[in-house]
Design a protein around this motif. Structure first.
Motif, PDB file in Angstrom:
ATOM      1  N   LYS A 113       0.817  -1.213   0.000  1.00  0.00           N
ATOM      2  CA  LYS A 113       0.000   0.000   0.000  1.00  0.00           C
ATOM      3  C   LYS A 113       0.854   1.268   0.000  1.00  0.00           C
ATOM      4  O   LYS A 113       0.380   2.338  -0.414  1.00  0.00           O
ATOM      5  CB  LYS A 113      -0.944   0.001   1.207  1.00  0.00           C
ATOM      6  N   GLU A 114       2.105   1.148   0.432  1.00  0.00           N
ATOM      7  CA  GLU A 114       2.989   2.309   0.458  1.00  0.00           C
ATOM      8  C   GLU A 114       3.572   2.629  -0.917  1.00  0.00           C
ATOM      9  O   GLU A 114       4.196   3.678  -1.100  1.00  0.00           O
ATOM     10  CB  GLU A 114       4.124   2.078   1.464  1.00  0.00           C
ATOM     11  N   VAL A 115       3.379   1.730  -1.878  1.00  0.00           N
ATOM     12  CA  VAL A 115       3.904   1.962  -3.228  1.00  0.00           C
ATOM     13  C   VAL A 115       3.121   3.054  -3.939  1.00  0.00           C
ATOM     14  O   VAL A 115       3.702   3.891  -4.645  1.00  0.00           O
ATOM     15  CB  VAL A 115       3.875   0.649  -4.046  1.00  0.00           C
ATOM     16  N   ASP A 116       1.820   3.051  -3.775  1.00  0.00           N
ATOM     17  CA  ASP A 116       0.968   3.979  -4.532  1.00  0.00           C
ATOM     18  C   ASP A 116       0.954   5.361  -3.888  1.00  0.00           C
ATOM     19  O   ASP A 116      -0.039   5.786  -3.287  1.00  0.00           O
ATOM     20  CB  ASP A 116      -0.450   3.422  -4.645  1.00  0.00           C
ATOM     21  N   GLN A 117       2.073   6.050  -4.018  1.00  0.00           N
ATOM     22  CA  GLN A 117       2.203   7.403  -3.479  1.00  0.00           C
ATOM     23  C   GLN A 117       2.700   8.351  -4.562  1.00  0.00           C
ATOM     24  O   GLN A 117       3.450   7.959  -5.459  1.00  0.00           O
ATOM     25  CB  GLN A 117       3.219   7.425  -2.330  1.00  0.00           C
ATOM     26  N   GLY A 119       5.018  10.739  -6.349  1.00  0.00           N
ATOM     27  CA  GLY A 119       6.477  10.829  -6.336  1.00  0.00           C
ATOM     28  C   GLY A 119       7.183   9.493  -6.440  1.00  0.00           C
ATOM     29  O   GLY A 119       8.396   9.451  -6.659  1.00  0.00           O
ATOM     30  N   VAL A 120       6.455   8.394  -6.299  1.00  0.00           N
ATOM     31  CA  VAL A 120       7.039   7.057  -6.410  1.00  0.00           C
ATOM     32  C   VAL A 120       6.954   6.600  -7.867  1.00  0.00           C
ATOM     33  O   VAL A 120       5.904   6.696  -8.502  1.00  0.00           O
ATOM     34  CB  VAL A 120       6.315   6.048  -5.497  1.00  0.00           C
ATOM     35  N   LEU A 134      -1.622  -2.978 -12.860  1.00  0.00           N
ATOM     36  CA  LEU A 134      -1.201  -1.786 -12.118  1.00  0.00           C
ATOM     37  C   LEU A 134      -1.688  -0.506 -12.786  1.00  0.00           C
ATOM     38  O   LEU A 134      -1.956   0.490 -12.101  1.00  0.00           O
ATOM     39  CB  LEU A 134       0.315  -1.770 -11.967  1.00  0.00           C
ATOM     40  N   SER A 135      -1.839  -0.527 -14.109  1.00  0.00           N
ATOM     41  CA  SER A 135      -2.366   0.640 -14.804  1.00  0.00           C
ATOM     42  C   SER A 135      -3.785   0.959 -14.351  1.00  0.00           C
ATOM     43  O   SER A 135      -4.198   2.116 -14.327  1.00  0.00           O
ATOM     44  CB  SER A 135      -2.347   0.408 -16.319  1.00  0.00           C
ATOM     45  N   ARG A 136      -4.516  -0.088 -13.970  1.00  0.00           N
ATOM     46  CA  ARG A 136      -5.879   0.118 -13.480  1.00  0.00           C
ATOM     47  C   ARG A 136      -5.914   0.464 -11.993  1.00  0.00           C
ATOM     48  O   ARG A 136      -6.856   1.123 -11.525  1.00  0.00           O
ATOM     49  CB  ARG A 136      -6.722  -1.145 -13.703  1.00  0.00           C
ATOM     50  N   ASN A 137      -4.916   0.003 -11.246  1.00  0.00           N
ATOM     51  CA  ASN A 137      -5.020   0.084  -9.785  1.00  0.00           C
ATOM     52  C   ASN A 137      -4.116   1.107  -9.107  1.00  0.00           C
ATOM     53  O   ASN A 137      -4.420   1.528  -7.985  1.00  0.00           O
ATOM     54  CB  ASN A 137      -4.757  -1.303  -9.196  1.00  0.00           C
ATOM     55  N   LEU A 138      -3.017   1.512  -9.731  1.00  0.00           N
ATOM     56  CA  LEU A 138      -2.184   2.557  -9.131  1.00  0.00           C
ATOM     57  C   LEU A 138      -2.752   3.917  -9.500  1.00  0.00           C
ATOM     58  O   LEU A 138      -2.878   4.249 -10.678  1.00  0.00           O
ATOM     59  CB  LEU A 138      -0.740   2.436  -9.610  1.00  0.00           C
ATOM     60  N   LYS A 139      -3.086   4.702  -8.508  1.00  0.00           N
ATOM     61  CA  LYS A 139      -3.723   5.990  -8.744  1.00  0.00           C
ATOM     62  C   LYS A 139      -2.759   7.169  -8.586  1.00  0.00           C
ATOM     63  O   LYS A 139      -2.993   8.241  -9.144  1.00  0.00           O
ATOM     64  CB  LYS A 139      -4.897   6.169  -7.765  1.00  0.00           C
ATOM     65  N   ASN A 140      -1.694   6.990  -7.827  1.00  0.00           N
ATOM     66  CA  ASN A 140      -0.801   8.106  -7.510  1.00  0.00           C
ATOM     67  C   ASN A 140       0.634   7.903  -7.995  1.00  0.00           C
ATOM     68  O   ASN A 140       1.288   8.859  -8.425  1.00  0.00           O
ATOM     69  CB  ASN A 140      -0.791   8.354  -5.988  1.00  0.00           C
ATOM     70  N   ALA A 141       1.134   6.688  -7.913  1.00  0.00           N
ATOM     71  CA  ALA A 141       2.502   6.414  -8.349  1.00  0.00           C
ATOM     72  C   ALA A 141       2.607   6.549  -9.870  1.00  0.00           C
ATOM     73  O   ALA A 141       1.632   6.381 -10.597  1.00  0.00           O
ATOM     74  CB  ALA A 141       2.925   5.017  -7.920  1.00  0.00           C
TER      75      ALA A 141
END
Length: 228
Positions: A113-117, A119-120, A134-141
């Motif tokens: 859960k700490e990956v999707d930040q 600046g990452v 991940l293209s569907r699920n990462l919102k911030n990274a």
């Protein structure tokens, strides 16, 4: 028209083999011979249909998917994904592979859960099943897509990226050769490996559904998918 001629009009079954997936397929460095789980399955399917077969070699799952509408193969061994279902009919999964994150040992990131930040940066193989997921699920990274065998361990050590995503066995090899890296303990996904047919070949899709049910019930699938 026989089932065989409907599934493989050429008289020979063409299996798309992705040699980029080292868990399912291996290439002998000396002879160049291709083997592994996908080749075991191809041989068994050809035996069931009593047809000769060829192995159509691809370097990535993305390349396999891109040729689904080009009459390049009859069956393919690729991971299921909703996006890929536009051109491929997938069987139920016959094998699961963990998708895992790799980070530097001194990284402050300790959980998925700490990956999707913001600046990452996360490196993924372009078009891979975990890229689509991940293209569907990462919102911030930010996702950085790589092509070919670009060494993600070097990218990590050069601070080009913060996280590398991939199949766990491949990520574990990076840790083995570089103790300054570490794997996050929990997988971020389970990649469902399936047998695909071009959407227009529904006879092939129905055959594979029946084939896998029988192979599972007989226990044959476990032997065919045994990782050496």
């Amino acid at each position: 028209m026989s089932l065989q001629s409907r599934i493989a009009p050429s008289g020979t079954i063409r299996f798309a083999i992705n040699i980029g997936n080292s868990v399912l397929t291996r290439v002998d460095p000396k002879s160049g011979e291709v083997g592994g789980i996908t080749v075991n399955l191809a041989r068994d399917i050809a035996r069931e249909l009593d047809l000769p077969y060829t192995l159509e070699i691809f370097n990535s799952a993305r390349a396999v998917v891109e040729t689904a509408s080009q009459d390049a193969w009859d069956f393919a061994f690729v991971a299921r994904d909703p996006k890929r279902s536009e051109s491929i009919t997938f069987s139920n999964p016959y094998f699961l592979i963990e998708g895992s994150y790799l980070v530097r040992k001194d990284s402050p990131i300790n959980s998925n859960k700490e990956v999707d930040q913001t600046g990452v940066t996360v490196a993924v193989g372009k078009g891979a099943a975990y890229d689509l997921y991940l293209s569907r699920n990462l919102k911030n990274a930010k996702i950085v897509r790589t092509v070919g065998s670009k060494p993600v361990d070097e990218m990590l050590m050069n601070n080009t990226i913060d996280v590398a995503a991939g199949i766990r066995p491949a990520m574990a090899k990076y840790v083995t050769r570089n103790p300054a890296l570490r794997l996050l303990s929990e997988p971020f996904m389970f990649i469902e490996q399936a047998i695909g047919t071009p959407v227009q070949n529904q006879d092939g899709a129905r055959f594979i559904e029946t084939y896998l049910k029988e192979a599972h019930s007989s226990g044959r699938i476990e032997k065919l998918c045994k990782v050496p």
